[in-house]
Enzyme design. Structure first.
Site, PDB file in Angstrom:
ATOM      1  N   LYS A   1     -24.110 -17.609  26.252  1.00  0.00           N
ATOM      2  CA  LYS A   1     -22.923 -18.011  26.757  1.00  0.00           C
ATOM      3  C   LYS A   1     -23.047 -18.702  28.096  1.00  0.00           C
ATOM      4  O   LYS A   1     -23.668 -17.923  28.969  1.00  0.00           O
ATOM      5  CB  LYS A   1     -22.020 -16.716  27.009  1.00  0.00           C
TER       6      LYS A   1
ATOM      7  N   LEU B   1     -26.545 -13.086  24.595  1.00  0.00           N
ATOM      8  CA  LEU B   1     -25.883 -12.099  23.832  1.00  0.00           C
ATOM      9  C   LEU B   1     -26.601 -11.932  22.542  1.00  0.00           C
ATOM     10  O   LEU B   1     -27.250 -12.936  21.797  1.00  0.00           O
ATOM     11  CB  LEU B   1     -24.452 -12.588  23.787  1.00  0.00           C
TER      12      LEU B   1
ATOM     13  N   TYR C   1     -26.433 -12.361  18.464  1.00  0.00           N
ATOM     14  CA  TYR C   1     -25.972 -13.320  17.722  1.00  0.00           C
ATOM     15  C   TYR C   1     -25.354 -12.667  16.383  1.00  0.00           C
ATOM     16  O   TYR C   1     -26.088 -12.037  15.857  1.00  0.00           O
ATOM     17  CB  TYR C   1     -26.972 -14.437  17.361  1.00  0.00           C
ATOM     18  N   ALA C   2     -23.937 -12.864  16.360  1.00  0.00           N
ATOM     19  CA  ALA C   2     -23.286 -12.555  15.302  1.00  0.00           C
ATOM     20  C   ALA C   2     -23.216 -13.342  14.281  1.00  0.00           C
ATOM     21  O   ALA C   2     -22.295 -14.374  14.676  1.00  0.00           O
ATOM     22  CB  ALA C   2     -22.178 -11.814  15.445  1.00  0.00           C
TER      23      ALA C   2
ATOM     24  N   ASP D   1      -9.180  -4.259  25.422  1.00  0.00           N
ATOM     25  CA  ASP D   1      -8.801  -5.611  24.865  1.00  0.00           C
ATOM     26  C   ASP D   1      -9.338  -5.648  23.754  1.00  0.00           C
ATOM     27  O   ASP D   1      -9.943  -6.715  22.980  1.00  0.00           O
ATOM     28  CB  ASP D   1      -9.685  -6.820  25.854  1.00  0.00           C
TER      29      ASP D   1
ATOM     30  N   LYS E   1      -8.851  -6.822  20.018  1.00  0.00           N
ATOM     31  CA  LYS E   1      -8.084  -7.602  19.186  1.00  0.00           C
ATOM     32  C   LYS E   1      -9.151  -8.442  18.195  1.00  0.00           C
ATOM     33  O   LYS E   1     -10.320  -8.554  18.726  1.00  0.00           O
ATOM     34  CB  LYS E   1      -7.189  -8.379  19.960  1.00  0.00           C
TER      35      LYS E   1
ATOM     36  N   ASN F   1     -11.571 -10.766  19.689  1.00  0.00           N
ATOM     37  CA  ASN F   1     -12.768 -10.098  20.506  1.00  0.00           C
ATOM     38  C   ASN F   1     -13.815  -9.448  19.684  1.00  0.00           C
ATOM     39  O   ASN F   1     -14.716  -8.565  20.013  1.00  0.00           O
ATOM     40  CB  ASN F   1     -12.415  -9.179  21.664  1.00  0.00           C
TER      41      ASN F   1
ATOM     42  N   ASP G   1     -16.596  -8.149  24.124  1.00  0.00           N
ATOM     43  CA  ASP G   1     -15.451  -8.364  25.086  1.00  0.00           C
ATOM     44  C   ASP G   1     -15.834  -8.725  26.547  1.00  0.00           C
ATOM     45  O   ASP G   1     -16.488  -7.920  27.174  1.00  0.00           O
ATOM     46  CB  ASP G   1     -14.759  -6.914  25.231  1.00  0.00           C
TER      47      ASP G   1
ATOM     48  N   THR H   1      -2.527 -12.965  24.954  1.00  0.00           N
ATOM     49  CA  THR H   1      -1.630 -12.618  23.951  1.00  0.00           C
ATOM     50  C   THR H   1      -1.149 -11.360  24.491  1.00  0.00           C
ATOM     51  O   THR H   1      -1.886 -10.414  24.439  1.00  0.00           O
ATOM     52  CB  THR H   1      -2.036 -12.817  22.492  1.00  0.00           C
TER      53      THR H   1
HETATM   54  C1  MMH Z   1     -17.298 -22.339  14.070  1.00  0.00           C
HETATM   55  O1  MMH Z   1     -17.925 -21.475  13.090  1.00  0.00           O
HETATM   56  C2  MMH Z   1     -18.498 -20.607  13.601  1.00  0.00           C
HETATM   57  C3  MMH Z   1     -19.288 -19.471  12.750  1.00  0.00           C
HETATM   58  C4  MMH Z   1     -20.011 -18.327  13.249  1.00  0.00           C
HETATM   59  C5  MMH Z   1     -20.055 -18.439  14.486  1.00  0.00           C
HETATM   60  C6  MMH Z   1     -20.757 -17.252  15.073  1.00  0.00           C
HETATM   61  N1  MMH Z   1     -20.756 -16.888  16.415  1.00  0.00           N
HETATM   62  N2  MMH Z   1     -21.645 -15.735  16.451  1.00  0.00           N
HETATM   63  C7  MMH Z   1     -21.563 -15.409  17.956  1.00  0.00           C
HETATM   64  N3  MMH Z   1     -22.599 -14.405  18.230  1.00  0.00           N
HETATM   65  N4  MMH Z   1     -22.592 -14.111  19.397  1.00  0.00           N
HETATM   66  C8  MMH Z   1     -21.639 -14.432  20.049  1.00  0.00           C
HETATM   67  C9  MMH Z   1     -21.096 -14.332  21.455  1.00  0.00           C
HETATM   68  C10 MMH Z   1     -20.835 -15.352  19.289  1.00  0.00           C
HETATM   69  C11 MMH Z   1     -19.883 -16.237  19.603  1.00  0.00           C
HETATM   70  O2  MMH Z   1     -19.250 -16.441  20.631  1.00  0.00           O
HETATM   71  N5  MMH Z   1     -19.215 -16.920  18.388  1.00  0.00           N
HETATM   72  C12 MMH Z   1     -18.033 -17.546  18.449  1.00  0.00           C
HETATM   73  C13 MMH Z   1     -17.527 -18.188  19.605  1.00  0.00           C
HETATM   74  C14 MMH Z   1     -16.377 -18.680  19.700  1.00  0.00           C
HETATM   75  C15 MMH Z   1     -15.699 -19.062  18.419  1.00  0.00           C
HETATM   76  C16 MMH Z   1     -16.327 -18.592  17.345  1.00  0.00           C
HETATM   77  N6  MMH Z   1     -15.629 -19.164  16.074  1.00  0.00           N
HETATM   78  C17 MMH Z   1     -15.905 -18.729  15.057  1.00  0.00           C
HETATM   79  C18 MMH Z   1     -15.035 -19.074  13.815  1.00  0.00           C
HETATM   80  O3  MMH Z   1     -16.503 -17.621  14.811  1.00  0.00           O
HETATM   81  C19 MMH Z   1     -17.477 -17.983  17.413  1.00  0.00           C
HETATM   82  C20 MMH Z   1     -19.955 -19.132  15.520  1.00  0.00           C
HETATM   83  C21 MMH Z   1     -18.678 -20.536  15.081  1.00  0.00           C
END
Ligand code: MMH
Length: 243
Positions: free
Chosen positions: A40, A88, A90-91, A134, A136, A139, A152, A169
């Site tokens: 990030k 961070l 990765y999810a 927070d 929701k 997050n 968060d 929100t």
């Molecule tokens: C647009 O489709 C997506 C599908 C999966 C992801 C996976 N994000 N995984 C993450 N792992 N650690 C962090 C921190 C994040 C993360 O910030 N993801 C993120 C951030 C903002 C928007 C989204 N959007 C979605 C759809 O998940 C994901 C990110 C985007």
């Protein structure tokens, strides 16, 4: 392990995962270990402008010490002249918010499984006197095997999708926070009730286009259950929110 001092060249940067007010999140890989993380990137100027530097320091302090399978890991951070970088976990499956919107609502089994994981994470926070404040769907991220990760930093981050920033929100605010009364970790249990309702119904209980009506409905705990919410779910939501 002695604190490692990271720098940008330790990582290969991949695609943007999400873009937001304070900065963007990128898929990244640590060069030596090939370990995949989410990086990030926030601009110092933005953080200063929004007086968010102190909050970020506090969040880093808390997040880096919380170790729990349902809390997104903060492995470290570093900065250069004009940016701060958070390393961070990765999810892979992304935001729970998007999954909830796509599925409209979760069935009882899915909702129960998710709420169980959030309770586990909150127990970890509360045992360390950390109030999350927070909770929701925005997050909460989803890991590779469907496990939830509370993520968060309190910043509004919106994905490339059309969703407008849902910054601040009101739907999840607890009455004591609206009434500016002293609050404790019980606010997290209020949010848990709101989250359970939103999982089962598809929208939060006090949602209203007029913010003042939302305020009033929260303070009066004016919640109506559609038929699809069974008695056990209703008593859980009423019970957990009024603890
Ligand atoms: C647009 O489709 C997506 C599908 C999966 C992801 C996976 N994000 N995984 C993450 N792992 N650690 C962090 C921190 C994040 C993360 O910030 N993801 C993120 C951030 C903002 C928007 C989204 N959007 C979605 C759809 O998940 C994901 C990110 C985007």
């Amino acid at each position: 392990a002695p604190e490692m001092v990271w720098k940008l060249s330790d990582f290969e940067i991949g695609r943007a995962l999400g873009k937001g007010k304070f900065g963007n999140v990128y898929l990244a890989r640590e060069v030596k270990s090939k370990y995949v993380v989410a990086l990030k990137v926030m601009f110092k100027a933005d953080l200063t402008k929004h007086k968010a530097v102190h909050q970020l320091k506090r969040e880093i302090e808390i997040q880096s010490h919380l170790r729990h399978p349902n809390i997104l890991r903060l492995f470290g951070y570093f900065y250069d002249d004009n940016r701060v970088y958070l390393i961070l976990e990765y999810a892979k499956e992304g935001e729970l918010y998007d999954k909830l919107r796509k599925m409209h609502a979760f069935d009882n089994q899915t909702a129960a499984n998710y709420i169980y994981q959030i309770i586990d994470a909150l127990e970890c926070c509360h045992s360390r006197k950390v109030i999350h404040r927070d909770i929701k769907p925005e997050n909460i991220l989803i890991g590779a095997n469907g496990d939830l990760k509370i993520a968060d930093f309190g910043w509004c981050v919106h994905s490339p999708s059309s969703r407008e920033t849902v910054c601040g929100t009101l739907d999840y605010l607890a009455p004591e926070m609206i009434l500016r009364q002293p609050y404790n970790e019980k606010v997290d249990l209020w949010c848990l009730g709101v989250l359970t309702y939103e999982f089962l119904v598809g929208k939060p209980p006090f949602e209203h286009k007029d913010q003042l009506v939302t305020y009033k409905r929260i303070v009066n705990v004016d919640v109506q259950y559609p038929n699809e919410v069974n008695d056990l779910a209703r008593s859980f939501i009423n019970g957990v929110s009024l603890l």
